[in-house]
Design a protein around this motif. Structure first.
Motif, PDB file in Angstrom:
ATOM      1  N   ASP A   1     -86.602  17.793 -41.944  1.00  0.00           N
ATOM      2  CA  ASP A   1     -85.656  18.675 -41.168  1.00  0.00           C
ATOM      3  C   ASP A   1     -86.320  20.165 -41.178  1.00  0.00           C
ATOM      4  N   HIS A   2     -86.975  20.508 -42.384  1.00  0.00           N
ATOM      5  CA  HIS A   2     -87.584  21.899 -42.489  1.00  0.00           C
ATOM      6  C   HIS A   2     -88.762  21.891 -41.685  1.00  0.00           C
ATOM      7  N   ALA A   3     -89.529  20.720 -41.600  1.00  0.00           N
ATOM      8  CA  ALA A   3     -90.725  20.911 -40.918  1.00  0.00           C
ATOM      9  C   ALA A   3     -90.362  21.117 -39.249  1.00  0.00           C
ATOM     10  N   LYS A   4     -89.341  20.145 -39.093  1.00  0.00           N
ATOM     11  CA  LYS A   4     -89.012  20.506 -37.734  1.00  0.00           C
ATOM     12  C   LYS A   4     -88.670  21.779 -37.244  1.00  0.00           C
ATOM     13  N   ALA A   5     -87.892  22.519 -38.206  1.00  0.00           N
ATOM     14  CA  ALA A   5     -87.435  23.835 -37.871  1.00  0.00           C
ATOM     15  C   ALA A   5     -88.369  25.066 -37.636  1.00  0.00           C
ATOM     16  N   VAL A   6     -89.683  24.614 -38.836  1.00  0.00           N
ATOM     17  CA  VAL A   6     -90.761  25.628 -38.752  1.00  0.00           C
ATOM     18  C   VAL A   6     -91.574  25.291 -37.517  1.00  0.00           C
ATOM     19  N   PHE A   7     -91.735  24.241 -36.940  1.00  0.00           N
ATOM     20  CA  PHE A   7     -92.491  23.892 -35.736  1.00  0.00           C
ATOM     21  C   PHE A   7     -91.626  24.269 -34.700  1.00  0.00           C
ATOM     22  N   ARG A   8     -90.408  24.071 -34.493  1.00  0.00           N
ATOM     23  CA  ARG A   8     -89.411  24.751 -33.321  1.00  0.00           C
ATOM     24  C   ARG A   8     -89.712  26.383 -33.280  1.00  0.00           C
ATOM     25  N   ALA A   9     -89.776  26.817 -34.260  1.00  0.00           N
ATOM     26  CA  ALA A   9     -89.723  28.344 -34.303  1.00  0.00           C
ATOM     27  C   ALA A   9     -91.216  29.243 -33.906  1.00  0.00           C
ATOM     28  N   ALA A  10     -92.141  28.064 -34.001  1.00  0.00           N
ATOM     29  CA  ALA A  10     -93.498  28.802 -33.552  1.00  0.00           C
ATOM     30  C   ALA A  10     -93.765  28.817 -32.254  1.00  0.00           C
ATOM     31  N   PRO A  11     -93.846  29.876 -31.493  1.00  0.00           N
ATOM     32  CA  PRO A  11     -94.121  29.956 -29.919  1.00  0.00           C
ATOM     33  C   PRO A  11     -95.330  29.082 -29.775  1.00  0.00           C
ATOM     34  N   GLU A  12     -96.404  29.115 -30.536  1.00  0.00           N
ATOM     35  CA  GLU A  12     -97.751  28.440 -30.271  1.00  0.00           C
ATOM     36  C   GLU A  12     -97.425  26.956 -30.295  1.00  0.00           C
ATOM     37  N   VAL A  13     -96.442  26.484 -30.725  1.00  0.00           N
ATOM     38  CA  VAL A  13     -96.128  25.189 -30.626  1.00  0.00           C
ATOM     39  C   VAL A  13     -95.488  24.546 -29.208  1.00  0.00           C
ATOM     40  N   GLN A  14     -96.199  24.023 -28.658  1.00  0.00           N
ATOM     41  CA  GLN A  14     -96.007  23.736 -27.139  1.00  0.00           C
ATOM     42  C   GLN A  14     -95.079  22.273 -26.989  1.00  0.00           C
ATOM     43  N   GLN A  15     -95.275  21.337 -27.855  1.00  0.00           N
ATOM     44  CA  GLN A  15     -94.779  20.027 -27.985  1.00  0.00           C
ATOM     45  C   GLN A  15     -94.759  19.872 -29.387  1.00  0.00           C
ATOM     46  N   CYS A  16     -93.768  19.083 -29.885  1.00  0.00           N
ATOM     47  CA  CYS A  16     -93.747  18.443 -31.137  1.00  0.00           C
ATOM     48  C   CYS A  16     -93.110  16.854 -31.416  1.00  0.00           C
ATOM     49  N   TYR A  17     -93.811  16.158 -31.651  1.00  0.00           N
ATOM     50  CA  TYR A  17     -93.091  14.769 -32.073  1.00  0.00           C
ATOM     51  C   TYR A  17     -92.964  14.354 -33.622  1.00  0.00           C
ATOM     52  N   TYR A  18     -91.960  13.843 -33.761  1.00  0.00           N
ATOM     53  CA  TYR A  18     -91.984  13.058 -35.175  1.00  0.00           C
ATOM     54  C   TYR A  18     -92.166  11.687 -34.834  1.00  0.00           C
ATOM     55  N   VAL A  19     -93.181  10.971 -35.309  1.00  0.00           N
ATOM     56  CA  VAL A  19     -93.629   9.904 -35.027  1.00  0.00           C
ATOM     57  C   VAL A  19     -93.889   8.645 -36.202  1.00  0.00           C
ATOM     58  N   THR A  20     -94.059   7.684 -35.980  1.00  0.00           N
ATOM     59  CA  THR A  20     -94.178   6.700 -36.882  1.00  0.00           C
ATOM     60  C   THR A  20     -95.699   6.550 -36.991  1.00  0.00           C
ATOM     61  N   GLY A  21     -96.125   5.503 -37.842  1.00  0.00           N
ATOM     62  CA  GLY A  21     -97.699   5.052 -37.999  1.00  0.00           C
ATOM     63  C   GLY A  21     -98.425   5.593 -39.122  1.00  0.00           C
ATOM     64  N   GLY A  22     -97.839   6.233 -39.857  1.00  0.00           N
ATOM     65  CA  GLY A  22     -98.624   6.822 -40.762  1.00  0.00           C
ATOM     66  C   GLY A  22     -98.730   8.391 -40.645  1.00  0.00           C
ATOM     67  N   THR A  23     -98.626   8.807 -39.664  1.00  0.00           N
ATOM     68  CA  THR A  23     -98.631  10.207 -39.046  1.00  0.00           C
ATOM     69  C   THR A  23     -97.108  10.606 -39.302  1.00  0.00           C
ATOM     70  N   SER A  24     -96.932  11.928 -39.771  1.00  0.00           N
ATOM     71  CA  SER A  24     -95.498  12.167 -39.490  1.00  0.00           C
ATOM     72  C   SER A  24     -95.123  12.837 -38.220  1.00  0.00           C
ATOM     73  N   PHE A  25     -96.107  13.928 -37.977  1.00  0.00           N
ATOM     74  CA  PHE A  25     -95.717  14.597 -36.659  1.00  0.00           C
ATOM     75  C   PHE A  25     -97.164  14.672 -35.747  1.00  0.00           C
ATOM     76  N   VAL A  26     -97.058  14.846 -34.417  1.00  0.00           N
ATOM     77  CA  VAL A  26     -97.954  15.027 -33.631  1.00  0.00           C
ATOM     78  C   VAL A  26     -97.454  16.336 -33.171  1.00  0.00           C
ATOM     79  N   VAL A  27     -98.448  17.506 -33.143  1.00  0.00           N
ATOM     80  CA  VAL A  27     -97.978  18.673 -32.686  1.00  0.00           C
ATOM     81  C   VAL A  27     -99.088  19.223 -31.602  1.00  0.00           C
ATOM     82  N   VAL A  28     -98.536  19.729 -30.343  1.00  0.00           N
ATOM     83  CA  VAL A  28     -99.622  20.360 -29.422  1.00  0.00           C
ATOM     84  C   VAL A  28     -99.602  21.767 -29.513  1.00  0.00           C
ATOM     85  N   ILE A  29    -100.429  22.580 -29.623  1.00  0.00           N
ATOM     86  CA  ILE A  29    -100.307  23.906 -30.004  1.00  0.00           C
ATOM     87  C   ILE A  29    -101.540  24.714 -28.991  1.00  0.00           C
ATOM     88  N   VAL A  30    -101.215  25.912 -28.634  1.00  0.00           N
ATOM     89  CA  VAL A  30    -102.045  26.601 -27.805  1.00  0.00           C
ATOM     90  C   VAL A  30    -102.424  27.864 -28.565  1.00  0.00           C
TER      91      VAL A  30
END
Length: 160
Positions: free
Chosen positions: A89-118
């Motif tokens: 939940d804290h990570a989601k909040a941090v990623f949501r608050a960063a304007p450079e983060v264009q997309q953020c997905y909480y995912v399965t498969g070993g990786t926790s998040f996939v984040v698209v940044i500009v």
């Protein structure tokens, strides 16, 4: 949108309207009405109902990052130190608050998040990565892939 969405299942007219507004949400409602064989008022009511129901979540503009000198697009795999609810939940909040983060997905498969940044350039990306990932004790490690070319961008969904 205030309140909880009203349950609603889109019918054939709604789906036809959605196909059009996904291409260009500024299409005049009279043009939509002509294309789907409804009155302008009916199209207006249907769009408003789909907004209330949460089917249409946002009306946004898709901006070309290069036009704003945001030349770096990074796709980042983020591996969290743990998967506790508070950590995620804290990570989601941090990623949501960063304007450079264009997309953020909480995912399965070993990786926790996939984040698209500009970012404007590599030093700007490096500073952001330091702030979001390296200085974040909840992040175990991360892996960055830099996009060479944007092949497709948009939010269009297949509507059958």
């Amino acid at each position: 949108m205030a309140g909880s969405p009203t349950p609603r299942s889109p019918d054939g007219f709604d789906r036809a309207i959605l196909r059009i507004i996904q291409q260009d949400n500024k299409t005049p409602q009279r043009s939509i009405a002509e294309a789907v064989n409804l009155s302008t008022a009916a199209v207006q009511r249907r769009i408003a109902a789909m907004e209330r129901a949460g089917i249409i979540q946002h009306n946004v503009a898709i901006i070309d990052p290069a036009a704003l000198a945001l030349t770096i697009t990074a796709i980042v795999e983020v591996f969290m130190a743990d998967e506790r609810a508070a950590t995620i939940d804290h990570a989601k909040a941090v990623f949501r608050a960063a304007p450079e983060v264009q997309q953020c997905y909480y995912v399965t498969g070993g990786t926790s998040f996939v984040v698209v940044i500009v970012a404007s350039d590599m030093p700007a990306y490096q500073a952001l990565a330091r702030r979001l990932f390296e200085q974040n004790e909840a992040v175990s490690h991360y892996r960055t892939m830099v996009a060479l070319d944007r092949v497709k961008m948009g939010a269009e969904l297949t509507i059958d």
